[in-house]
Design a protein around this motif. Structure first.
Motif, PDB file in Angstrom:
ATOM      1  N   PHE A   1      -0.444  -1.576  10.409  1.00  0.00           N
ATOM      2  CA  PHE A   1       0.832  -0.689  10.809  1.00  0.00           C
ATOM      3  C   PHE A   1       0.749   0.617  10.198  1.00  0.00           C
ATOM      4  CE2 PHE A   1       1.749  -5.307  11.473  1.00  0.00           C
ATOM      5  CZ  PHE A   1       2.560  -5.320  12.625  1.00  0.00           C
TER       6      PHE A   1
ATOM      7  N   PHE B   1       5.979   4.493  -6.334  1.00  0.00           N
ATOM      8  CA  PHE B   1       5.380   3.175  -5.745  1.00  0.00           C
ATOM      9  C   PHE B   1       4.451   2.462  -6.400  1.00  0.00           C
ATOM     10  CE2 PHE B   1       3.512   0.603  -2.206  1.00  0.00           C
ATOM     11  CZ  PHE B   1       4.577  -0.470  -1.892  1.00  0.00           C
TER      12      PHE B   1
ATOM     13  N   VAL C   1      15.016   0.362   7.343  1.00  0.00           N
ATOM     14  CA  VAL C   1      15.409   0.936   5.722  1.00  0.00           C
ATOM     15  C   VAL C   1      15.681   2.190   6.099  1.00  0.00           C
ATOM     16  CG1 VAL C   1      14.634   1.183   3.446  1.00  0.00           C
ATOM     17  CG2 VAL C   1      14.075  -0.906   4.589  1.00  0.00           C
TER      18      VAL C   1
ATOM     19  N   THR D   1      -4.663   3.553   3.478  1.00  0.00           N
ATOM     20  CA  THR D   1      -5.116   2.213   3.113  1.00  0.00           C
ATOM     21  C   THR D   1      -5.863   1.278   4.293  1.00  0.00           C
ATOM     22  OG1 THR D   1      -4.075   0.250   1.689  1.00  0.00           O
ATOM     23  CG2 THR D   1      -3.091   0.614   3.758  1.00  0.00           C
ATOM     24  N   GLN D   2      -5.688   1.539   5.521  1.00  0.00           N
ATOM     25  CA  GLN D   2      -6.326   1.083   6.494  1.00  0.00           C
ATOM     26  C   GLN D   2      -7.739   1.420   6.546  1.00  0.00           C
ATOM     27  OE1 GLN D   2      -4.186  -1.003   7.319  1.00  0.00           O
ATOM     28  NE2 GLN D   2      -2.401  -0.452   7.834  1.00  0.00           N
TER      29      GLN D   2
ATOM     30  N   ARG E   1       4.957   7.070   2.421  1.00  0.00           N
ATOM     31  CA  ARG E   1       4.650   6.025   3.487  1.00  0.00           C
ATOM     32  C   ARG E   1       3.549   6.747   4.384  1.00  0.00           C
ATOM     33  NH1 ARG E   1       8.834   2.015   5.656  1.00  0.00           N
ATOM     34  NH2 ARG E   1       7.100   0.578   5.601  1.00  0.00           N
TER      35      ARG E   1
ATOM     36  N   ARG F   1       4.364  -8.900  12.106  1.00  0.00           N
ATOM     37  CA  ARG F   1       4.028  -9.432  11.003  1.00  0.00           C
ATOM     38  C   ARG F   1       4.862  -9.504  10.009  1.00  0.00           C
ATOM     39  NH1 ARG F   1       1.179  -8.122   6.295  1.00  0.00           N
ATOM     40  NH2 ARG F   1      -0.476  -9.733   5.706  1.00  0.00           N
TER      41      ARG F   1
ATOM     42  N   LEU G   1      10.732   8.953   0.414  1.00  0.00           N
ATOM     43  CA  LEU G   1       9.921   7.509   0.530  1.00  0.00           C
ATOM     44  C   LEU G   1       9.185   7.547   1.713  1.00  0.00           C
ATOM     45  CD1 LEU G   1       9.822   5.178  -1.698  1.00  0.00           C
ATOM     46  CD2 LEU G   1      11.587   3.949  -0.047  1.00  0.00           C
TER      47      LEU G   1
ATOM     48  N   HIS H   1       1.887  -6.861   0.403  1.00  0.00           N
ATOM     49  CA  HIS H   1       2.109  -7.414   1.862  1.00  0.00           C
ATOM     50  C   HIS H   1       0.735  -8.419   2.179  1.00  0.00           C
ATOM     51  CE1 HIS H   1       6.138  -5.880   2.737  1.00  0.00           C
ATOM     52  NE2 HIS H   1       5.624  -4.653   1.832  1.00  0.00           N
TER      53      HIS H   1
ATOM     54  N   VAL I   1       8.021  -0.484  10.662  1.00  0.00           N
ATOM     55  CA  VAL I   1       7.350  -1.431   9.521  1.00  0.00           C
ATOM     56  C   VAL I   1       8.465  -1.425   8.488  1.00  0.00           C
ATOM     57  CG1 VAL I   1       5.182  -1.259   7.955  1.00  0.00           C
ATOM     58  CG2 VAL I   1       5.299   0.488   9.889  1.00  0.00           C
ATOM     59  N   GLY I   2       9.323  -2.495   8.703  1.00  0.00           N
ATOM     60  CA  GLY I   2      10.382  -2.694   7.941  1.00  0.00           C
ATOM     61  C   GLY I   2      10.402  -3.913   6.968  1.00  0.00           C
ATOM     62  N   ASN I   3      11.482  -4.182   6.412  1.00  0.00           N
ATOM     63  CA  ASN I   3      11.816  -5.316   5.538  1.00  0.00           C
ATOM     64  C   ASN I   3      12.922  -6.045   5.912  1.00  0.00           C
ATOM     65  OD1 ASN I   3       9.502  -4.803   3.795  1.00  0.00           O
ATOM     66  ND2 ASN I   3      10.711  -3.764   2.162  1.00  0.00           N
TER      67      ASN I   3
ATOM     68  N   SER J   1       0.316   6.844   3.112  1.00  0.00           N
ATOM     69  CA  SER J   1      -0.199   5.614   2.688  1.00  0.00           C
ATOM     70  C   SER J   1      -0.988   4.794   3.691  1.00  0.00           C
ATOM     71  CB  SER J   1       0.697   5.024   1.552  1.00  0.00           C
ATOM     72  OG  SER J   1       0.028   3.892   1.212  1.00  0.00           O
ATOM     73  N   TYR J   2      -0.118   4.473   4.550  1.00  0.00           N
ATOM     74  CA  TYR J   2      -0.773   3.328   5.657  1.00  0.00           C
ATOM     75  C   TYR J   2      -2.186   3.699   6.107  1.00  0.00           C
ATOM     76  CZ  TYR J   2       3.788   1.280   4.640  1.00  0.00           C
ATOM     77  OH  TYR J   2       4.859   0.814   3.943  1.00  0.00           O
TER      78      TYR J   2
ATOM     79  N   ARG K   1      -4.688  -6.777   1.736  1.00  0.00           N
ATOM     80  CA  ARG K   1      -3.536  -5.550   1.625  1.00  0.00           C
ATOM     81  C   ARG K   1      -3.362  -5.305   0.214  1.00  0.00           C
ATOM     82  NH1 ARG K   1      -3.081  -7.831   6.631  1.00  0.00           N
ATOM     83  NH2 ARG K   1      -2.262  -6.495   8.317  1.00  0.00           N
TER      84      ARG K   1
HETATM   85 FE1  HDE Z   1       4.945  -0.301   2.235  1.00  0.00          FE
HETATM   86  N1  HDE Z   1       2.937  -0.327   2.266  1.00  0.00           N
HETATM   87  N2  HDE Z   1       4.929   1.061   1.013  1.00  0.00           N
HETATM   88  N3  HDE Z   1       6.937  -0.401   2.436  1.00  0.00           N
HETATM   89  N4  HDE Z   1       5.084  -1.935   3.728  1.00  0.00           N
HETATM   90  C1  HDE Z   1       2.040  -1.494   2.921  1.00  0.00           C
HETATM   91  O1  HDE Z   1       0.007  -0.744   4.043  1.00  0.00           O
HETATM   92  C2  HDE Z   1       3.873   1.905   0.823  1.00  0.00           C
HETATM   93  C3  HDE Z   1       7.726   0.487   1.856  1.00  0.00           C
HETATM   94  C4  HDE Z   1       5.840  -2.625   4.299  1.00  0.00           C
HETATM   95  O2  HDE Z   1       2.302  -6.453   7.874  1.00  0.00           O
HETATM   96  C5  HDE Z   1       0.636  -0.844   2.890  1.00  0.00           C
HETATM   97  O3  HDE Z   1      -0.946  -1.792   5.701  1.00  0.00           O
HETATM   98  C6  HDE Z   1       4.225   3.035   0.001  1.00  0.00           C
HETATM   99  C7  HDE Z   1       9.065   0.306   2.156  1.00  0.00           C
HETATM  100  C8  HDE Z   1       5.462  -3.808   5.206  1.00  0.00           C
HETATM  101  O4  HDE Z   1       0.498  -5.090   7.604  1.00  0.00           O
HETATM  102  C9  HDE Z   1       0.520   0.346   1.991  1.00  0.00           C
HETATM  103  C10 HDE Z   1       5.570   2.988   0.048  1.00  0.00           C
HETATM  104  C11 HDE Z   1       9.118  -0.704   3.258  1.00  0.00           C
HETATM  105  C12 HDE Z   1       3.926  -3.586   5.140  1.00  0.00           C
HETATM  106  C13 HDE Z   1       2.065   0.476   1.769  1.00  0.00           C
HETATM  107  C14 HDE Z   1       5.973   1.546   0.538  1.00  0.00           C
HETATM  108  C15 HDE Z   1       7.704  -1.178   3.332  1.00  0.00           C
HETATM  109  C16 HDE Z   1       3.819  -2.585   4.040  1.00  0.00           C
HETATM  110  C17 HDE Z   1      -0.248  -2.106   2.302  1.00  0.00           C
HETATM  111  C18 HDE Z   1       6.777   3.779  -1.072  1.00  0.00           C
HETATM  112  C19 HDE Z   1      10.230  -1.066   4.009  1.00  0.00           C
HETATM  113  C20 HDE Z   1       3.094  -4.836   5.460  1.00  0.00           C
HETATM  114  C21 HDE Z   1      -1.307  -2.690   3.549  1.00  0.00           C
HETATM  115  C22 HDE Z   1       6.667   5.284  -0.586  1.00  0.00           C
HETATM  116  C23 HDE Z   1      10.756  -0.253   4.927  1.00  0.00           C
HETATM  117  C24 HDE Z   1       2.452  -4.338   6.769  1.00  0.00           C
HETATM  118  C25 HDE Z   1      -0.837  -1.626   4.548  1.00  0.00           C
HETATM  119  C26 HDE Z   1       1.847  -5.571   7.491  1.00  0.00           C
HETATM  120  C27 HDE Z   1       2.341  -2.299   3.733  1.00  0.00           C
HETATM  121  C28 HDE Z   1       2.574   1.487   1.094  1.00  0.00           C
HETATM  122  C29 HDE Z   1       7.443   1.105   0.639  1.00  0.00           C
HETATM  123  C30 HDE Z   1       7.260  -2.041   4.277  1.00  0.00           C
HETATM  124  C31 HDE Z   1      -0.152   0.430   0.578  1.00  0.00           C
HETATM  125  C32 HDE Z   1       3.451   4.023  -0.616  1.00  0.00           C
HETATM  126  C33 HDE Z   1      10.136   1.049   1.822  1.00  0.00           C
HETATM  127  C34 HDE Z   1       6.403  -4.582   6.112  1.00  0.00           C
HETATM  128  O5  HDE Z   1       0.064   1.488   2.539  1.00  0.00           O
END
Ligand code: HDE
Length: 690
Positions: A339, A162, A222, A366-367, A359, A113, A355, A76, A147-149, A362-363, A73
């Motif tokens: 996710f 980002f 978030v 990227t997958q 996202r 995860r 934001l 993460h 998909v949180g933090n 993006s997800y 990834r």
């Molecule tokens: Fe992510 N983020 N993110 N993120 N994120 C990814 O997707 C992205 C953001 C978060 O255990 C990627 O599958 C952008 C916030 C988690 O597999 C990717 C932006 C929050 C995980 C991606 C954010 C997250 C990811 C990389 C800004 C908390 C791991 C691999 C717009 C709410 C999921 C993937 C796992 C993973 C993009 C911001 C949480 C690149 C563009 C805010 C927990 O798609």
């Protein structure tokens, strides 16, 4: 045990070991299912001759090995997953039509995860970083991913930033280091030029970024999301995961040492807890509010750098998540899980948070790269557990194409013509009116960058505030460009003057910079919010924690067994640590298996320690630097220390004999042992002001 059955073994001409199958079910085959006669030797022209290209068995094996890796990834990358379920406490029909919330007691399978953000797949678990907290809920009406933090706000307000944020945080592109840490120029350069990140900076410099266990941290969705009920009425909602185990973090020096002692500390802890039946649990809480509140609230609810204090909108607990099964295979599950914030179900909807909107692109994107094609929902960990019917077909690795002649609709093939849409059951977007000129602009309602950063800081205990100042000073001390250090201090001046002065002092910045120019006036009147502190919300329990018992030959067996009993009653565990591996005899001659040789089991692995040298074993411990560090580290990390009768020379040599405080307890009987465990419920003896 079947794995131990006697295999027929032979030796080859070169002395190599051959293990032969004993039945038809354990015959080794190629990928094509053809049985293999010899898994030790490639096919050669002559005994010492070149290997033949014809060797399809060798090529089958090596070809597959060559392709074992998939791209990690991009963020993460380092993560660990586990299975479990979500249990709905009560129907939420009034606010959402989401199937998962319709029936009290409903159990929904889940996969979670946890991750760090910046480091690569092989980086250490205890990096100072945000933790990902991604939950996949396999509901009866499709997969829903939250998909949180573990931190409720984020660095930036618009997805456009980002890639810049992540580039700046990761290793610098020329040198390729530092790995998994933000303590370098590029990160703080970007941050200090991005005032919207200041609230998040306060969180990542706090103890939230070095959790003791994945089990001991909160989770947050978030963004503001929507819930929509069957009548089409919507409310706004923010998601919270509250750990039943309570929150707990480590101190920075521990984190640094843990990364060396056990880079897998967090994943091992999760694996061990679930394997011993101590299933971690989180309650799902909702902050529900309407347009009216959103209008009245002093910040924009679409701004992901802001939170809504629980004092303003209380968290309503609606269910619990239990993790009760470790993965069967790390790659198949934790690595391949995909996710996506777009994975929502009827009754849940997006908000216009810029934001979140980014996202959503993006997800999925990227997958496609990571998992190699559009069919990753065919992988069991990603497949819904409810029926899936559609006309999508083909592509790399297609596992189930639609049956029959219909692969389009509408069609004239009646009931055999495949699935059809359902206005009643299908997903409906909340009809939020949208109008406006196309423009690239940041809403002026996002312009306050310091008020909530300040609110977070003043909500912390003095101990936590000290940790934040130390973290900032540490990180900025690794920044070589003095102008960046000063720029950061100028932001801190807008948050808290004392904090800014302390950090500046530690960086030897003698003439203070001017406060950074704030886009809008910082609110100094926001009240402290106790829920934002870890230490103000302690679990008052030692359950799920671990004691390291440092013992020597002939240690007090009776005391040890009292300790074992008391820990079991508390739901805590222990490990026996000794100067050597193997077994240790106690005072009654009973042998105990040693869990850790002391140089492989330092006290950073434990929440509290007990020192039980035996009468004749003082020397072995006194002469062992790792044993002395075990004690002095535990003391410096504010841990509770229990010690037996013969421990005094050891405490003296470790340098703490003269400074023993109320966090250090002499153990002599069941009563003192139970007093010790009771004390341990505070988790750390912070009064030991070091
Ligand atoms: Fe992510 N983020 N993110 N993120 N994120 C990814 O997707 C992205 C953001 C978060 O255990 C990627 O599958 C952008 C916030 C988690 O597999 C990717 C932006 C929050 C995980 C991606 C954010 C997250 C990811 C990389 C800004 C908390 C791991 C691999 C717009 C709410 C999921 C993937 C796992 C993973 C993009 C911001 C949480 C690149 C563009 C805010 C927990 O798609």
């Amino acid at each position: 045990m079947s794995s131990k059955k006697n295999l027929k073994t032979t030796r080859g001409k070169g002395g190599e070991l051959h293990q032969q199958a004993t039945g038809v079910d354990d015959i080794l085959t190629t990928q094509q299912g053809a049985p293999v006669a010899d898994d030790q030797n490639s096919l050669k022209a002559g005994v010492r001759g070149p290997t033949l290209l014809e060797d399809h068995i060798l090529r089958d094996k090596i070809f597959h090995f060559d392709h074992e890796r998939i791209p990690e990834r991009v963020v993460h990358a380092r993560g660990y997953g586990a299975h479990g379920y979500f249990e709905t406490y009560n129907s939420l029909k009034d606010i959402t039509s989401a199937d998962i919330f319709q029936r009290k007691g409903e159990k929904t399978p889940a996969f979670v995860r946890f991750s760090t953000v910046a480091g690569s797949k092989g980086s250490p678990d205890m990096a100072r970083d945000v933790r990902g907290f991604a939950v996949k809920l396999y509901t009866k009406e499709g997969n829903w991913d939250i998909v949180g933090n573990n931190i409720p706000v984020f660095f930036i307000q618009d997805a456009m930033k980002f890639p810049d944020l992540i580039h700046a945080a990761k290793e610098e592109p020329d040198s390729g280091f530092p790995q998994a840490q933000t303590a370098h120029d590029n990160f703080w350069d970007f941050i200090s030029l991005t005032p919207e990140s200041m609230h998040m900076v306060m969180w990542i410099m706090s103890d939230r970024a070095i959790p003791r266990s994945l089990r001991f941290m909160e989770g947050f969705g978030v963004h503001t999301f929507r819930m929509v009920n069957s009548k089409g009425a919507a409310v706004f909602v923010k998601f919270h995961w509250k750990p039943r185990q309570g929150m707990q973090s480590v101190v920075w020096d521990e984190a640094v040492k843990l990364n060396g002692a056990d880079p897998d500390f967090h994943r091992r802890d999760l694996w061990d807890a679930i394997s011993r039946g101590d299933f971690p649990e989180w309650e799902l809480g909702l902050q529900v509010f309407d347009e009216d509140f959103a209008k009245r609230f002093e910040f924009d609810v679409l701004d992901a750098t802001k939170l809504i204090p629980e004092e303003l909108v209380p968290v309503r607990i609606v269910g619990r998540l239990v993790l009760d099964r470790v993965v069967d295979n790390f790659f198949a599950e934790t690595e391949q899980v995909a996710f996506c914030t777009q994975n929502i179900v009827r009754g849940i909807d997006q908000s216009e948070d810029p934001l979140l909107q980014g996202r959503n692109f993006s997800y999925l994107d990227t997958q496609l790269k990571r998992l190699g094609g559009p069919n990753f929902t065919h992988i069991p960990i990603n497949a819904p557990k409810c029926p899936m019917r559609h006309f999508q077909q083909d592509g790399h690795m297609a596992m189930h194409n639609p049956k029959g002649r219909a692969n389009y609709e509408p069609n004239s093939w009646g009931e055999e013509g495949g699935p059809r849409e359902s206005p009643e059951k299908g997903f409906a977007s909340y009809p939020q009116p949208v109008q406006g000129e196309k423009q690239r602009v940041r809403s002026p309602t996002f312009a306050d960058h310091y008020s909530q950063a300040r609110q977070f800081y003043i909500s912390q205990t003095a101990t936590e505030q000290r940790h934040m100042a130390d973290a900032l000073a540490f990180e900025l001390s690794k920044v070589k460009t003095v102008a960046i250090r000063e720029r950061m201090v100028s932001h801190l001046l807008n948050i808290d003057k004392n904090l800014a002065m302390t950090v500046a002092g530690n960086l030897a910045i003698h003439s203070m910079p001017k406060p950074a120019q704030a886009a809008v006036k910082t609110r100094m009147d926001l009240p402290a919010s106790d829920k934002l502190s870890i230490l103000k919300n302690g679990p008052d329990s030692f359950k799920g924690r671990k004691v390291g018992v440092l013992a020597g030959e002939g240690f007090d067996g009776a005391l040890f067994s009292q300790l074992e009993k008391a820990l079991e009653a508390e739901g805590a565990i222990h490990a026996l640590v000794a100067p050597h591996a193997g077994q240790l005899k106690d005072s009654s001659g009973q042998a105990h298996t040693i869990d850790e040789k002391v140089d492989g089991g330092p006290s950073v692995l434990f929440d509290a320690i007990v020192i039980l040298p035996g009468k004749g074993s003082q020397d072995a411990l006194l002469k062992n630097p790792a044993a002395l560090a075990f004690i002095s580290d535990a003391f410096n990390h504010h841990k509770f220390i229990g010690y037996g009768e013969e421990a005094k020379p050891l405490l003296d040599k470790a340098g703490i004999g003269d400074v023993l405080d109320k966090g250090c307890l002499k153990l002599k009987d069941a009563k003192s042992v139970s007093g010790f465990i009771k004390q341990c419920r505070q988790l750390r003896y912070w009064q030991r002001g070091l």
